[in-house]
Motif scaffolding. Structure first.
Motif, PDB file in Angstrom:
ATOM      1  N   LEU A 151      31.228   2.598 -62.317  1.00  0.00           N
ATOM      2  CA  LEU A 151      30.748   1.548 -61.435  1.00  0.00           C
ATOM      3  C   LEU A 151      29.855   0.562 -62.176  1.00  0.00           C
ATOM      4  CD1 LEU A 151      29.973   3.532 -58.139  1.00  0.00           C
ATOM      5  CD2 LEU A 151      31.790   1.861 -58.507  1.00  0.00           C
ATOM      6  N   ALA A 152      29.029   1.105 -63.062  1.00  0.00           N
ATOM      7  CA  ALA A 152      28.186   0.206 -63.859  1.00  0.00           C
ATOM      8  C   ALA A 152      29.055  -0.718 -64.701  1.00  0.00           C
ATOM      9  CB  ALA A 152      27.249   1.026 -64.738  1.00  0.00           C
ATOM     10  N   GLU A 153      30.086  -0.119 -65.316  1.00  0.00           N
ATOM     11  CA  GLU A 153      30.998  -0.945 -66.102  1.00  0.00           C
ATOM     12  C   GLU A 153      31.739  -1.945 -65.197  1.00  0.00           C
ATOM     13  OE1 GLU A 153      33.484   1.827 -68.033  1.00  0.00           O
ATOM     14  OE2 GLU A 153      31.918   2.634 -69.356  1.00  0.00           O
ATOM     15  N   ALA A 154      32.164  -1.451 -63.969  1.00  0.00           N
ATOM     16  CA  ALA A 154      32.881  -2.334 -63.052  1.00  0.00           C
ATOM     17  C   ALA A 154      31.977  -3.450 -62.556  1.00  0.00           C
ATOM     18  CB  ALA A 154      33.421  -1.529 -61.867  1.00  0.00           C
ATOM     19  N   SER A 181      33.344  22.999 -55.142  1.00  0.00           N
ATOM     20  CA  SER A 181      33.665  21.780 -55.902  1.00  0.00           C
ATOM     21  C   SER A 181      32.436  20.935 -56.205  1.00  0.00           C
ATOM     22  CB  SER A 181      34.678  20.948 -55.106  1.00  0.00           C
ATOM     23  OG  SER A 181      34.133  20.576 -53.862  1.00  0.00           O
ATOM     24  N   ARG A 182      31.238  21.469 -55.890  1.00  0.00           N
ATOM     25  CA  ARG A 182      30.036  20.664 -56.076  1.00  0.00           C
ATOM     26  C   ARG A 182      29.790  20.339 -57.547  1.00  0.00           C
ATOM     27  NH1 ARG A 182      24.057  22.107 -53.645  1.00  0.00           N
ATOM     28  NH2 ARG A 182      23.031  20.157 -54.301  1.00  0.00           N
ATOM     29  N   VAL A 215      29.567  16.682 -59.072  1.00  0.00           N
ATOM     30  CA  VAL A 215      28.425  16.117 -59.790  1.00  0.00           C
ATOM     31  C   VAL A 215      28.888  15.431 -61.071  1.00  0.00           C
ATOM     32  CG1 VAL A 215      26.301  16.682 -61.024  1.00  0.00           C
ATOM     33  CG2 VAL A 215      26.765  17.712 -58.799  1.00  0.00           C
ATOM     34  N   LYS A 216      29.767  16.101 -61.769  1.00  0.00           N
ATOM     35  CA  LYS A 216      30.293  15.505 -62.992  1.00  0.00           C
ATOM     36  C   LYS A 216      31.091  14.241 -62.680  1.00  0.00           C
ATOM     37  CE  LYS A 216      30.601  19.921 -65.482  1.00  0.00           C
ATOM     38  NZ  LYS A 216      31.514  20.871 -66.156  1.00  0.00           N
ATOM     39  N   SER A 217      31.880  14.342 -61.571  1.00  0.00           N
ATOM     40  CA  SER A 217      32.691  13.189 -61.205  1.00  0.00           C
ATOM     41  C   SER A 217      31.820  12.005 -60.795  1.00  0.00           C
ATOM     42  CB  SER A 217      33.635  13.566 -60.054  1.00  0.00           C
ATOM     43  OG  SER A 217      34.376  12.462 -59.630  1.00  0.00           O
TER      44      SER A 217
END
Length: 810
Positions: A430-433, A415-416, A420-422
């Motif tokens: 987070l930047a938007e939040a 699932s790596r 990474v995409k997630s």
């Protein structure tokens, strides 16, 4: 510059340690413990081994050199000095450069590779000593060195234990030291005891032999009637029978030998006589620069016995000690050979056992260190089992853990990519939040949001705080603390309340954050002082800001301006007060009139009219209680409820409550049980308010008990507090209603057709009253089995012996 004192102290400590170990080396070589005949143990090498461990290679060489100087002074030759120095150098080299931490094994390697060949070169080639003597010296020094290494290991074990030095000693080394000492004690003790008894056995034989010869001489004198004139003849005859012995006659009080050959032991001006292991046997040892064995070999055993046939005369019989010394040396060689064999076998056996016991643990430790690599690759190599049950269980558990972790890591690897995409997507979110949070903080103009670090310095001052208080973020962030915004007198007052509640001083910034650190986030009303000096009431909630490691990073305070709400509450309070007072007067009249009608003031009332009057009277009483409760609630909320604290007897308060409620129980057909003993204690309360609480609890218990049920009142000491309990056998309280028990207007059955009356304010008021008096009100209840409401209050005085209540009502 700042490290120099520490460096100097370390140098001084090492220098002092070197000096102490040098002195111990000299003292250890001076001390000696007899091992076998002519073979003594000395202990200077133990100091060398301690220098190896604690001070290093060259310090060990210096200690070895200083310790060997005693052998130079003792023997007058420097032959032992090279062996001592090479031993310290070689063992230190193995210990520090090759990490051979077992001093006994390291010393064994030294004597096998260097020590014994060096002794052969020094004593056989250079000193030209006999080969048997050289072999004895080599084995003796090797055993002495390894024994000192064992002794040093025990000292190291003791030092590490006393200093609590973690991870200093290996399990293998500890097992080796313990097993070697145990095996040596078990194997060597019988040999050493037998060796020390050897001299006694041989000297007993010498004493028996010399005494027997003296007896033969006396028997010859007894059989000769003219013995006094034939002493020389008899001496010559006996002397010829025992040519290796010297026989002489001495007369008491006459100096020197009177008749016969001159014994060595009777020669005048010689070394004083030495005692043997037996009382009657004496030994003469010559003086001179001999070692102990050489002097013994040149010595003579002798006895001096009185003659019964010739009073005043003594016979002295003397024999050379050479034959006895030779016998002791022969036995010594065999015993020492056996001793060396046991010593070497003990080392081998201790090493094997230590390896056997420690190897599985070492293997598990190594496997646990490499488990990360295998798990990271998604592959785990199982650890092999062990013949030891406990170690095999540990191996099985480690294999299971490793397999599970490897499987989990494989899943993580799979699932790596998705992760990474997630993460990238979450980073954008987070930047938007973060931008949204900043916008929310700036837009929350109705709330003052102030954050501080752990020391109280402001780190966040939002737009709402700026609008409410008149300060800018630039003026506050990193410069001020929230103390600037508060009334000092109010902070001091709250600090005193918290100090009294928790029992230790709480002041300054701790006044704001202490309860939050205790996990209590209850809002508290404060007064903010704006930049213009205006006083603004706020409702403030303090939260803790924590790091990833759960340590406190700072604090967050969210305050709401409650000026408008306080104004509305004041209007509501005035309204309730006005309505309550306006209603109380006519309601009292109405209730009184209805009471008179109910008591039969008017004769001949129809049955239906009496029922209606009783119903109206009951409802007027309920309305009166409701008004009283509303007034109490408003006083509590406004902080205007007056408390008249007095030191009163608990038993008297319980009796008063029973007297007030006793008439109510028979009406409800409930048995009131107050027969439990009551501790004689004093409490500091408002008696009127306490009675209000007790009567409320008793009336509730009676009201919610079924007909024929029991209500019990008792009290018990709990340390420095007293617990009053009111128990009933009613239906109990459901789990769904338990959180609402102490809420205002809360009732388990709130329908219009509920069976039990009440306003739902009694328990809420009781809880407020008890907490104002420094106590606590709570309950325990099981549905279908009844409830127990309890009150905890602090005691002022108490005795061990309880007394019975004055009223025992049933």
């Amino acid at each position: 510059m700042f490290a120099r004192p520490n460096s100097d102290s370390r140098v001084f400590g090492k220098g002092l340690g070197l000096l102490v170990l040098c002195m111990l080396a000299l003292l250890g070589n001076w001390l000696s413990v007899p091992l076998l005949f002519g073979i003594d143990l000395i202990f200077g090498s133990a100091a060398v081994m301690l220098a190896v461990v604690y001070l290093g290679i060259w310090a060990a060489v210096v200690v070895a050199f200083v310790g060997s100087l005693y052998t130079l002074a003792l023997w007058g030759q420097p032959l032992a000095i090279p062996g001592f120095m090479f031993e310290g150098l070689f063992v230190a080299w193995l210990y520090h450069r090759h990490h051979l931490k077992n001093l006994v094994i390291a010393d064994l390697v030294y004597w096998a590779m260097i020590g014994i060949p060096l002794v052969v070169i020094i004593y056989w080639v250079i000193a030209d000593m006999p080969g048997s003597v050289v072999a004895l010296i080599a084995l003796k020094q090797a055993v002495n060195g390894m024994f000192n290494a064992l002794l040093a290991g025990l000292v190291i074990l003791l030092i590490s234990y006393r200093r609590r030095q973690l991870a200093q000693l290996s399990l293998s080394w500890i097992i080796f030291q313990s097993m070697l000492m145990a095996i040596l004690l078990a194997g060597m003790t019988p040999i050493l005891v037998d060796a020390h008894n050897q001299r006694y056995t041989l000297e007993s034989a010498v004493l028996e032999k010399l005494s027997g010869i003296a007896a033969i001489f006396e028997n010859r004198l007894q059989s000769d009637s003219d013995a006094a004139n034939r002493l020389d003849a008899h001496l010559s005859r006996v002397q010829s029978m025992f040519p290796t012995l010297t026989i002489a006659l001495e007369k008491d009080g006459v100096e020197g030998v009177a008749i016969g050959a001159q014994p060595h032991s009777a020669a005048p001006g010689l070394v004083p006589e030495h005692p043997s292991s037996l009382e009657r046997l004496r030994i003469w040892l010559p003086g001179g620069e001999y070692n102990a064995v050489q002097r013994w070999r040149e010595g003579y055993y002798w006895v001096r016995l009185p003659l019964e046939v010739m009073p005043g005369w003594y016979v002295r019989v003397e024999e050379s000690a050479a034959s006895l010394v030779q016998a002791m040396e022969i036995k010594r060689l065999s015993k020492f050979t056996l001793l060396v064999g046991i010593f070497m076998f003990s080392i081998l056996l201790a090493w094997v056992i230590s390896r056997l016991l420690s190897h599985p643990i070492i293997r598990l430790a190594n496997a646990s260190q490499h488990i990360e690599r295998g798990v990271r690759a998604g592959q785990f190599s199982p650890v092999s089992g062990s013949i030891v049950h406990e170690f095999d269980q540990m191996s099985t558990a480690l294999n299971h853990l490793g397999s599970e972790m490897a499987s989990s890591v494989q899943v993580l690897h799979d699932s790596r990519g998705r992760l990474v995409k997630s993460v990238a997507a979450r980073t954008r979110e987070l930047a938007e939040a973060n931008g949204l949070l900043s916008s929310v903080l700036d837009a929350a103009e109705d709330f003052s949001i102030i954050a501080t670090d752990s020391q109280g310095v402001i780190t966040l001052f939002n737009t709402g705080a700026q609008r409410l208080l008149g300060y800018t973020a630039e003026q506050m962030v990193g410069r001020e603390t929230p103390a600037l915004l508060h009334d000092p007198e109010e902070v001091s007052r709250v600090g005193k309340e918290l100090t009294a509640h928790y029992g230790f001083d709480i002041e300054g910034f701790r006044v704001f954050v202490h309860e939050a650190e205790q996990g209590r986030r209850h809002p508290r009303e404060w007064t903010y002082i704006t930049r213009g000096g205006q006083r603004v009431p706020v409702r403030l909630v303090i939260s803790i800001i924590r790091n990833a490691d759960d340590s406190i990073e700072g604090y967050l305070g969210i305050a709401e301006d409650v000026s408008e709400r306080k104004h509305l509450e004041q209007i509501k309070s005035e309204f309730v007060s006005t309505v309550s007072h306006e209603l109380r007067t006519p309601l009292t009249s109405i209730s009184g009139a209805l009471g008179m009608l109910r008591s039969g003031a008017l004769d001949g009332m129809p049955q239906r009219a009496e029922e209606m009057v009783a119903l109206a009277h009951n409802n007027s009483q309920r309305l009166t209680n409701l008004i009283n409760d509303l007034l109490d609630i408003e006083k509590i909320a406004a902080g205007k409820l007056h408390f008249d604290y007095q030191k009163v007897s608990l038993a008297e308060q319980l009796n008063q409550a029973l007297v007030a409620i006793v008439q109510y129980a028979p009406d409800q057909q409930v048995i009131l049980d107050s027969s439990a003993q009551v501790p004689e204690v004093l409490i500091n309360v408002d008696p009127q308010r306490l009675q209000q609480v007790l009567i409320n609890l008793l009336s509730n218990a009676i009201k919610f008990s079924s007909q024929g049920g029991h209500v019990a009142l008792d009290a018990r000491l709990r340390g420095e507090r007293i617990r009053i309990r009111v128990s009933d056998t009613g239906e109990g309280i459901s789990d769904a209603f338990k959180p609402k028990v102490f809420q205002r207007f809360a009732q388990a059955d709130s329908s219009d057709q509920r069976k039990k009356g009440g306003t739902g304010l009694g328990l809420a008021i009781s809880k407020e009253l008890i907490e104002h008096m420094g106590g606590e009100l709570g309950f325990d209840s099981t549905l279908g089995q009844g409830s127990t409401f309890w009150v905890d209050l602090p005691c002022l005085e108490a005795t061990e012996s309880p007394i019975e209540s004055e009223h025992a009502l049933r």
